[in-house]
Design a protein around this motif. Structure first.
Motif, PDB file in Angstrom:
ATOM      1  N   GLN A   1       0.820  -1.209   0.000  1.00 28.73           N
ATOM      2  CA  GLN A   1       0.000   0.000   0.000  1.00 28.73           C
ATOM      3  C   GLN A   1       0.857   1.264   0.000  1.00 28.73           C
ATOM      4  N   VAL A   2       2.147   1.110   0.193  1.00 24.85           N
ATOM      5  CA  VAL A   2       3.034   2.255   0.075  1.00 24.85           C
ATOM      6  C   VAL A   2       2.935   2.847  -1.330  1.00 24.85           C
ATOM      7  N   PHE A   3       2.647   2.009  -2.331  1.00 28.03           N
ATOM      8  CA  PHE A   3       2.490   2.494  -3.704  1.00 28.03           C
ATOM      9  C   PHE A   3       1.213   3.319  -3.853  1.00 28.03           C
ATOM     10  N   ASP A   4       0.177   3.011  -3.039  1.00 29.47           N
ATOM     11  CA  ASP A   4      -1.046   3.820  -3.033  1.00 29.47           C
ATOM     12  C   ASP A   4      -0.746   5.215  -2.491  1.00 29.47           C
ATOM     13  N   VAL A   5       0.061   5.258  -1.426  1.00 25.50           N
ATOM     14  CA  VAL A   5       0.464   6.542  -0.843  1.00 25.50           C
ATOM     15  C   VAL A   5       1.271   7.331  -1.871  1.00 25.50           C
ATOM     16  N   GLN A   6       2.206   6.674  -2.511  1.00 28.76           N
ATOM     17  CA  GLN A   6       3.034   7.317  -3.528  1.00 28.76           C
ATOM     18  C   GLN A   6       2.162   7.896  -4.646  1.00 28.76           C
ATOM     19  N   ALA A   7       1.199   7.108  -5.123  1.00 28.51           N
ATOM     20  CA  ALA A   7       0.316   7.567  -6.205  1.00 28.51           C
ATOM     21  C   ALA A   7      -0.564   8.728  -5.750  1.00 28.51           C
ATOM     22  N   GLU A   8      -1.055   8.670  -4.515  1.00 32.11           N
ATOM     23  CA  GLU A   8      -1.920   9.741  -4.008  1.00 32.11           C
ATOM     24  C   GLU A   8      -1.140  11.048  -3.869  1.00 32.11           C
ATOM     25  N   ILE A   9       0.064  10.966  -3.371  1.00 30.73           N
ATOM     26  CA  ILE A   9       0.891  12.172  -3.255  1.00 30.73           C
ATOM     27  C   ILE A   9       1.194  12.724  -4.647  1.00 30.73           C
ATOM     28  N   ARG A  10       1.603  11.861  -5.569  1.00 29.69           N
ATOM     29  CA  ARG A  10       1.905  12.290  -6.944  1.00 29.69           C
ATOM     30  C   ARG A  10       0.676  12.926  -7.596  1.00 29.69           C
ATOM     31  N   ASP A  11      -0.477  12.278  -7.476  1.00 26.40           N
ATOM     32  CA  ASP A  11      -1.693  12.783  -8.114  1.00 26.40           C
ATOM     33  C   ASP A  11      -2.161  14.105  -7.496  1.00 26.40           C
ATOM     34  N   THR A  12      -1.867  14.313  -6.229  1.00 26.75           N
ATOM     35  CA  THR A  12      -2.228  15.571  -5.572  1.00 26.75           C
ATOM     36  C   THR A  12      -1.230  16.668  -5.938  1.00 26.75           C
ATOM     37  N   LEU A  13       0.043  16.307  -6.047  1.00 22.98           N
ATOM     38  CA  LEU A  13       1.082  17.286  -6.392  1.00 22.98           C
ATOM     39  C   LEU A  13       0.991  17.772  -7.839  1.00 22.98           C
ATOM     40  N   GLU A  14       0.618  16.885  -8.735  1.00 22.96           N
ATOM     41  CA  GLU A  14       0.669  17.213 -10.162  1.00 22.96           C
ATOM     42  C   GLU A  14      -0.100  18.489 -10.526  1.00 22.96           C
ATOM     43  N   PRO A  15      -1.371  18.651 -10.118  1.00 20.65           N
ATOM     44  CA  PRO A  15      -2.055  19.900 -10.479  1.00 20.65           C
ATOM     45  C   PRO A  15      -1.496  21.129  -9.746  1.00 20.65           C
ATOM     46  N   ILE A  16      -0.993  20.941  -8.540  1.00 25.34           N
ATOM     47  CA  ILE A  16      -0.377  22.051  -7.802  1.00 25.34           C
ATOM     48  C   ILE A  16       0.865  22.521  -8.552  1.00 25.34           C
TER      49      ILE A  16
ATOM     50  N   ASP B   1       1.521  22.001 -11.740  1.00 23.13           N
ATOM     51  CA  ASP B   1       1.085  22.529 -13.030  1.00 23.13           C
ATOM     52  C   ASP B   1       0.639  23.988 -12.903  1.00 23.13           C
ATOM     53  N   ASN B   2      -0.076  24.306 -11.829  1.00 21.24           N
ATOM     54  CA  ASN B   2      -0.544  25.677 -11.604  1.00 21.24           C
ATOM     55  C   ASN B   2       0.587  26.639 -11.282  1.00 21.24           C
ATOM     56  N   ASN B   3       1.764  26.118 -10.992  1.00 17.06           N
ATOM     57  CA  ASN B   3       2.907  26.949 -10.627  1.00 17.06           C
ATOM     58  C   ASN B   3       4.060  26.866 -11.618  1.00 17.06           C
ATOM     59  N   GLY B   4       3.777  26.410 -12.843  1.00 11.47           N
ATOM     60  CA  GLY B   4       4.788  26.391 -13.888  1.00 11.47           C
ATOM     61  C   GLY B   4       5.805  25.265 -13.777  1.00 11.47           C
ATOM     62  N   ILE B   5       5.438  24.210 -13.041  1.00 11.93           N
ATOM     63  CA  ILE B   5       6.350  23.085 -12.825  1.00 11.93           C
ATOM     64  C   ILE B   5       5.764  21.847 -13.495  1.00 11.93           C
ATOM     65  N   ILE B   6       6.610  21.103 -14.167  1.00  9.68           N
ATOM     66  CA  ILE B   6       6.193  19.834 -14.774  1.00  9.68           C
ATOM     67  C   ILE B   6       6.696  18.722 -13.863  1.00  9.68           C
ATOM     68  N   LEU B   7       5.770  17.962 -13.264  1.00 16.82           N
ATOM     69  CA  LEU B   7       6.139  16.849 -12.398  1.00 16.82           C
ATOM     70  C   LEU B   7       6.454  15.647 -13.269  1.00 16.82           C
ATOM     71  N   ASP B   8       7.706  15.225 -13.249  1.00 18.37           N
ATOM     72  CA  ASP B   8       8.117  14.065 -14.035  1.00 18.37           C
ATOM     73  C   ASP B   8       7.889  12.784 -13.263  1.00 18.37           C
ATOM     74  N   GLU B   9       8.333  12.763 -11.993  1.00 20.76           N
ATOM     75  CA  GLU B   9       8.179  11.548 -11.162  1.00 20.76           C
ATOM     76  C   GLU B   9       8.133  11.905  -9.693  1.00 20.76           C
ATOM     77  N   PHE B  10       7.320  11.156  -8.964  1.00 18.59           N
ATOM     78  CA  PHE B  10       7.367  11.188  -7.498  1.00 18.59           C
ATOM     79  C   PHE B  10       7.692   9.768  -7.075  1.00 18.59           C
ATOM     80  N   LEU B  11       8.833   9.579  -6.445  1.00 15.60           N
ATOM     81  CA  LEU B  11       9.307   8.233  -6.091  1.00 15.60           C
ATOM     82  C   LEU B  11       9.393   8.112  -4.585  1.00 15.60           C
TER      83      LEU B  11
END
Length: 183
Positions: free
Chosen positions: A156-171, A173-183
């Motif tokens: 389930q650590v991968f669920d946490v990783q995906a949730e953090i990544r999915d929450t960070l991505e639009p934030i 994007d709204n600030n001129g940053i392209i999220l390549d990976e959250f590991l």
């Protein structure tokens, strides 16, 4: 004797012209953009890789790397090879266990939004501090609190990783940053 003052004047003029010429040329290396400023304010111009001309002494540039950058948390950030090392995040699981999160974020600056970034956030270092670090550390403290320690040490650590990544991505994007990976 009249020749010496003419030589001195010629050398001075040559040096002044050379200084003006050097200060009017801007070379942008591959993997970078430069935002043009005039007396400290942006003027709506972003220089992309290549040779550009600016008004010497009136206009300046602020550089942003558009290459992939790494922000990494660890127990020993001084030994990290990342661009922006930081300490691991301490938090608690839903069952009250103390946990330490270590993660890596790979991102880049959207060159088309570099002027907006400069006007609204600041330099590259300020962008990392105000957006990447602040948002990621906040999410890394709060999202794992929904899980038990056992879940965090299982798949389930991968669920946490995906949730953090999915929450960070639009934030990001709204600030001129392209999220390549959250590991």
């Amino acid at each position: 004797m009249k020749l010496i003052p003419k030589i001195i004047i010629g050398v001075v003029v040559f040096v002044v012209v050379l200084i003006v010429l050097i200060n009017s040329l801007v070379i942008v290396q591959a993997g970078n953009v430069k935002v043009l400023t005039q007396f400290g304010r942006t003027v709506g111009v972003v220089f992309y890789p290549g040779l550009h001309v600016k008004i010497p002494f009136v206009q300046n540039t602020v550089n942003y790397s558009t290459r992939q950058v790494t922000y990494e948390t660890s127990d020993q950030p001084q030994e990290s090879n990342s661009n922006y090392p930081d300490f691991a995040v301490d938090t608690t699981s839903s069952d009250g266990q103390q946990i330490k999160l270590k993660y890596t974020i790979r991102f880049s600056i959207d060159g088309k939004q570099a002027e907006w970034v400069l006007n609204n956030i600041g330099t590259m270092d300020e962008l990392v501090e105000k957006v990447v670090k602040a948002e990621a550390r906040s999410l890394a403290r709060n999202i794992p609190k929904k899980y038990t320690a056992l879940q965090l040490y299982s798949e389930q650590v991968f669920d946490v990783q995906a949730e953090i990544r999915d929450t960070l991505e639009p934030i990001f994007d709204n600030n001129g940053i392209i999220l390549d990976e959250f590991l």
